[in-house]
Design a protein around this motif. Sequence first.
Motif, mmCIF file in Angstrom:
data_model
loop_
_atom_site.group_PDB
_atom_site.id
_atom_site.type_symbol
_atom_site.label_atom_id
_atom_site.label_comp_id
_atom_site.label_asym_id
_atom_site.label_seq_id
_atom_site.Cartn_x
_atom_site.Cartn_y
_atom_site.Cartn_z
ATOM 1 N N LEU A 186 1.399 -1.642 9.871
ATOM 2 C CA LEU A 186 0.152 -1.125 9.303
ATOM 3 C C LEU A 186 -0.676 -0.473 10.405
ATOM 4 C CD1 LEU A 186 -0.794 -4.171 7.026
ATOM 5 C CD2 LEU A 186 0.477 -2.099 6.433
ATOM 6 N N THR A 187 -1.174 0.724 10.105
ATOM 7 C CA THR A 187 -2.076 1.399 11.046
ATOM 8 C C THR A 187 -3.202 2.051 10.268
ATOM 9 O OG1 THR A 187 -0.749 3.422 10.921
ATOM 10 C CG2 THR A 187 -0.240 1.914 12.714
ATOM 11 N N ARG A 188 -4.364 2.174 10.921
ATOM 12 C CA ARG A 188 -5.489 2.830 10.270
ATOM 13 C C ARG A 188 -5.296 4.331 10.310
ATOM 14 N NH1 ARG A 188 -8.652 0.460 6.586
ATOM 15 N NH2 ARG A 188 -8.572 -1.741 7.063
ATOM 16 N N HIS A 189 -5.702 4.999 9.242
ATOM 17 C CA HIS A 189 -5.663 6.448 9.210
ATOM 18 C C HIS A 189 -6.714 6.977 10.183
ATOM 19 C CE1 HIS A 189 -6.026 10.556 7.731
ATOM 20 N NE2 HIS A 189 -4.916 10.373 7.025
ATOM 21 N N GLU A 190 -6.288 7.915 11.052
ATOM 22 C CA GLU A 190 -7.177 8.409 12.098
ATOM 23 C C GLU A 190 -8.411 9.100 11.538
ATOM 24 O OE1 GLU A 190 -7.363 8.157 15.461
ATOM 25 O OE2 GLU A 190 -5.913 6.566 15.036
ATOM 26 N N VAL A 191 -8.204 9.952 10.551
ATOM 27 C CA VAL A 191 -9.313 10.737 10.011
ATOM 28 C C VAL A 191 -10.113 9.939 8.976
ATOM 29 C CG1 VAL A 191 -9.945 12.848 8.817
ATOM 30 C CG2 VAL A 191 -7.991 12.845 10.408
ATOM 31 N N ASP A 192 -9.406 9.475 7.952
ATOM 32 C CA ASP A 192 -10.064 8.712 6.885
ATOM 33 C C ASP A 192 -9.899 7.229 7.189
ATOM 34 O OD1 ASP A 192 -10.895 7.441 4.593
ATOM 35 O OD2 ASP A 192 -9.970 8.890 3.236
ATOM 36 N N LYS A 193 -10.955 6.646 7.745
ATOM 37 C CA LYS A 193 -10.823 5.274 8.239
ATOM 38 C C LYS A 193 -10.767 4.212 7.147
ATOM 39 C CE LYS A 193 -13.438 6.632 12.304
ATOM 40 N NZ LYS A 193 -14.854 6.624 12.763
ATOM 41 N N ARG A 194 -10.859 4.640 5.883
ATOM 42 C CA ARG A 194 -10.680 3.662 4.816
ATOM 43 C C ARG A 194 -9.200 3.348 4.635
ATOM 44 N NH1 ARG A 194 -13.184 7.055 0.086
ATOM 45 N NH2 ARG A 194 -11.696 8.429 1.104
ATOM 46 N N ARG A 195 -8.372 4.361 4.805
ATOM 47 C CA ARG A 195 -6.947 4.230 4.487
ATOM 48 C C ARG A 195 -6.195 3.357 5.487
ATOM 49 N NH1 ARG A 195 -7.356 8.881 1.216
ATOM 50 N NH2 ARG A 195 -6.921 10.841 2.287
ATOM 51 N N LEU A 196 -5.285 2.562 4.913
ATOM 52 C CA LEU A 196 -4.396 1.729 5.715
ATOM 53 C C LEU A 196 -2.988 2.263 5.531
ATOM 54 C CD1 LEU A 196 -4.469 -0.837 7.473
ATOM 55 C CD2 LEU A 196 -3.978 -2.151 5.407
ATOM 56 N N LEU A 197 -2.445 2.821 6.592
ATOM 57 C CA LEU A 197 -1.122 3.440 6.474
ATOM 58 C C LEU A 197 -0.017 2.400 6.626
ATOM 59 C CD1 LEU A 197 -1.806 6.676 8.527
ATOM 60 C CD2 LEU A 197 -1.687 6.407 6.034
ATOM 61 N N VAL A 198 0.939 2.479 5.732
ATOM 62 C CA VAL A 198 2.070 1.547 5.754
ATOM 63 C C VAL A 198 3.324 2.332 6.095
ATOM 64 C CG1 VAL A 198 3.302 -0.227 4.466
ATOM 65 C CG2 VAL A 198 0.957 0.374 3.815
ATOM 66 N N SER A 199 4.133 1.804 7.005
ATOM 67 C CA SER A 199 5.400 2.462 7.312
ATOM 68 C C SER A 199 6.475 1.425 7.597
ATOM 69 C CB SER A 199 5.239 3.387 8.517
ATOM 70 O OG SER A 199 4.689 2.672 9.606
ATOM 71 N N LEU A 200 7.725 1.829 7.421
ATOM 72 C CA LEU A 200 8.848 0.931 7.686
ATOM 73 C C LEU A 200 9.018 0.732 9.190
ATOM 74 C CD1 LEU A 200 11.668 2.190 5.267
ATOM 75 C CD2 LEU A 200 10.308 0.099 5.076
ATOM 76 N N THR A 201 9.320 -0.464 9.606
ATOM 77 C CA THR A 201 9.775 -0.692 10.976
ATOM 78 C C THR A 201 11.276 -0.400 10.997
ATOM 79 O OG1 THR A 201 10.302 -2.984 10.485
ATOM 80 C CG2 THR A 201 8.089 -2.535 11.324
ATOM 81 N N PRO A 202 11.881 -0.291 12.178
ATOM 82 C CA PRO A 202 13.335 -0.139 12.240
ATOM 83 C C PRO A 202 14.044 -1.258 11.464
ATOM 84 C CG PRO A 202 12.386 0.290 14.385
ATOM 85 C CD PRO A 202 11.251 -0.165 13.512
ATOM 86 N N GLU A 203 13.553 -2.489 11.573
ATOM 87 C CA GLU A 203 14.147 -3.609 10.826
ATOM 88 C C GLU A 203 14.025 -3.379 9.329
ATOM 89 O OE1 GLU A 203 11.688 -4.080 13.146
ATOM 90 O OE2 GLU A 203 13.110 -4.490 14.771
ATOM 91 N N GLY A 204 12.854 -2.874 8.923
ATOM 92 C CA GLY A 204 12.642 -2.595 7.505
ATOM 93 C C GLY A 204 13.616 -1.538 7.015
ATOM 94 N N ARG A 205 13.758 -0.480 7.798
ATOM 95 C CA ARG A 205 14.677 0.600 7.428
ATOM 96 C C ARG A 205 16.109 0.087 7.340
ATOM 97 N NH1 ARG A 205 14.988 5.995 7.360
ATOM 98 N NH2 ARG A 205 12.756 6.095 7.795
ATOM 99 N N GLU A 206 16.487 -0.698 8.323
ATOM 100 C CA GLU A 206 17.838 -1.269 8.323
ATOM 101 C C GLU A 206 18.046 -2.107 7.062
ATOM 102 O OE1 GLU A 206 20.887 -4.024 8.538
ATOM 103 O OE2 GLU A 206 18.823 -4.739 8.829
ATOM 104 N N ALA A 207 17.039 -2.923 6.714
ATOM 105 C CA ALA A 207 17.149 -3.804 5.553
ATOM 106 C C ALA A 207 17.329 -2.994 4.267
ATOM 107 C CB ALA A 207 15.917 -4.703 5.457
ATOM 108 N N VAL A 208 16.464 -2.010 4.029
ATOM 109 C CA VAL A 208 16.585 -1.208 2.791
ATOM 110 C C VAL A 208 17.960 -0.580 2.705
ATOM 111 C CG1 VAL A 208 15.337 0.371 1.298
ATOM 112 C CG2 VAL A 208 14.359 -0.248 3.497
ATOM 113 N N GLU A 209 18.378 0.037 3.780
ATOM 114 C CA GLU A 209 19.646 0.768 3.716
ATOM 115 C C GLU A 209 20.815 -0.171 3.471
ATOM 116 O OE1 GLU A 209 19.626 3.150 7.280
ATOM 117 O OE2 GLU A 209 18.098 4.517 6.470
#
Lengths: 153, 153
Positions: free
Chosen positions: B97-120
Amino acid sequence: MSAEENILKLVDAEEPDGEGYRLQDQVGFILRRAHQRHVSIFAAHIADLTPPQFAALAKLHDVGETSQNQLGQLIAMDAATVKGVIDRLKARGFVELTRHEVDKRRLLVSLTPEGREAVERLIPLAQKITDETLSPLSPKEVATFMKLLAKMA
Amino acid sequence: MSAEENILKLVDAEEPDGEGYRLQDQVGFILRRAHQRHVSIFAAHIADLTPPQFAALAKLHDVGETSQNQLGQLIAMDAATVKGVIDRLKARGFVELTRHEVDKRRLLVSLTPEGREAVERLIPLAQKITDETLSPLSPKEVATFMKLLAKMA
DNA sequence: CAAAATTCATTCGTACGCAAATGATATCAA
DNA sequence: TTGATATCATTTGCGTACGAATGAATTTTG
């Protein structure tokens, strides 16, 4: 490419990598959304009772007094879930609980007069809920869909 | 009387009293059971992740980084529900999870390498789950059912 | 620009849903 | 008859699911 063609593609194709897996096309995902939609329609018509609570009342109306476990089997709820549902219906005065005279493990559940009144009053609304849930389909499609859904459940 | 005829009877007949309302024949009830069955099949194949958790991972795999709310819309979960799902995936190291640089309300979600490995790794199992869920139906019935289900959801 | 409205996320409360563990009672079998 | 099993109910713990309230940040609008 139509939605149907995508579905067929999913069924037919065997792609080893992640490409070709579309969450939106999976039964489980759509089933979950269809269920959500139904619950929402239900709530719009019957605000003060949940579908599981209504299911319990309707089934008790059908079969009369039964044990909590038995009722759970009839409405597809495990023991822990039924207990919560029945507790809340009891708190509202819709059901009564008594111990089975012979088998002291069993907890008998029955409708109170208020419970009976409520079910009978709500059944016509429940019919409407069913109709509205199926409203995107034509009568012929409804028949087909219900047959296949029942086969799958 | 076949199940199908009962369904038709329910659609056609308009009985004012409670007789004629059969819980087992209502879409909502069967939809709930079908969903339960799917979740159970899912758990049998993928024990350490729930369907909503997998849905989140699969969608992130599709679209890449998104805000929590946006992701929720994509997988049909409200904000409160998504939060719980993402919290648990984060605790497992599958998402970041990371904060959106411009719009500080938004919480950005992204896969970690482990997450990507798991889905695939899990997508082929998810295919199996879909197949098994639909296994009571013939291929032709599957196509019909999916079309009608999608229409309804 | 400043006030109002909207959006994003969080929190709280309530209600399923189920696995697993527990305790009480009942049934079965040696 | 007693010891092993099975059944009924309860409790605990975890994970959705959603309405409603809240607060922070952004956008709209007067």
